[in-house]
Motif scaffolding. Sequence first.
Motif: not given
Length: 433
Positions: A154-163, A176-183
């Motif tokens: 989950t944290a990795m997907y957050e990191a992906k949003k940056n450079t 919650v958010l990231t899981k929801e975003v992914l599905t």
Amino acid sequence: MVRAAYYDLLTNIPNRTLLMDKLTTFLSTTYDTEKYASLLFLDIDNFKKVNETFGHNIGDHLLKQVAKKIENIIGEHEIFARVSGDKFVILIPSLPEEKQQAEALTLQYIHSINTQFNTPLIIAGESYHVTFSIGVVLFNHEHSYFDLLKSAETAMYEAKKNTRGSSQFYDSSMSVLTKEVLTIENDIHKAIQNNEFFIHYQPQIDVHNNKIVGAEALVRWDHPIKGSIAPSKFIPIAEESGIIIKLEEFIFNAVFQDIKALFESSKAKDLKHIAVNVSTAHFLQPSFVDKVMLLMQKYKLQPEWIEFEITESGLMRNIDDAIKKIKDLKNFGFTFSIDDFGTGYSSLSYLKELPVDTIKIDQSFILNMNNNKGDAMIVESVVSIGQKFDLKIVAEGVETIEALDYLKAMKCDTYQGYLGYKPMTLKDFSSIL
Ligand code: C2E
Ligand code: CA
Ligand code: CA
């Protein structure tokens, strides 16, 4: 032990099964729960592009070299594994009891990985600069293998949003958010293929003579398991993930087909146009104008039949590009409307620059204007500004006679709202014309 079952064939490092085994053993036996440990989830940036551009062979070589390089810096107590595709996991088992120190050491560790990759990899004579997005979960006390891996990912997907080359520590508000975003993102992909999206039309009505003069196209999602999902739930996620562009291509095709049928029937004589929402990400794509023109040819439409709705805050993101595109498309005969007007912040100064035809007063003001003086004043000012700039004004969210009377008194042109009609199918819409 059958080696192939536990080691990744390509890179020769532990695979997901062995990682689970080692981590579970660590958590239940050797782990000193007073101390911190870190789990790092690494994902190679833009790896998909390497595969697509240079072929899978180069991609495989790159993965091998990456694995080898990391293996060389891994200490003997650390665990390193490839969990899938371009995703790797590292466990740093024994960090200080003090959180700040543990965090600092983890960051130092990440820095040393990144430094290793400052020099590009050489594959078949070409050099490739590899960076990682890294998610980190720092933990002490009891944890399950599964939760740790999930949190780090989950944290990795957050990191992906940056450079490129960013790292991010996990915190519990992310999950919650990231899981929801992914599905939802995955679901949208499938839903486009399975034809689960369809369009409703909400009539736009002349305030003074009650005639239907247009409609706004609004997307609907009929999910086979979750039932109907509101656009307010999935559009923002689609925008965040970028899949909005694919989704809107689907919507444009569906709406344009409907528009053709509508305007060629005898019922359309009072209809001015159908309003179509465009998300900022889509509108700012360099190919947007060409794409629209191709669709016009495909469905043999007249540009006058379409009004694009764009949000104010979206336009501000790249005002020069927006102005140019609006001008280009207006030259062909399309019209433009600013959606949710009043909710942005720089409305006034930009209004004179933007060559739009219509402003839509946001429904939050209309819904409350009869019992809130502030909202009423905003509506009045927007109407009078619109009139001064010679723009058409659409009020949305009109639910009561009182609201309509008020708009009539202000000489607002058009309204949209449950007082008139709710959004409906194309069939119903053409039957009320
Ligand atoms: P929006 O563009 O501001 O659309 C108006 C929303 O207000 C619609 O909700 C509509 O059903 C609702 N509405 C209409 N009259 C009334 C009323 O009298 N009272 C109240 N309370 N609500 C009313 P909907 O269909 O749920 O759409 C929500 C938002 O989702 C839209 O807001 C728009 O931002 C987005 N959206 C919908 N379809 C599309 C699309 O095809 N593309 C894009 N990019 N966004 C879309
Ligand atoms: Ca709209
Ligand atoms: Ca709106």
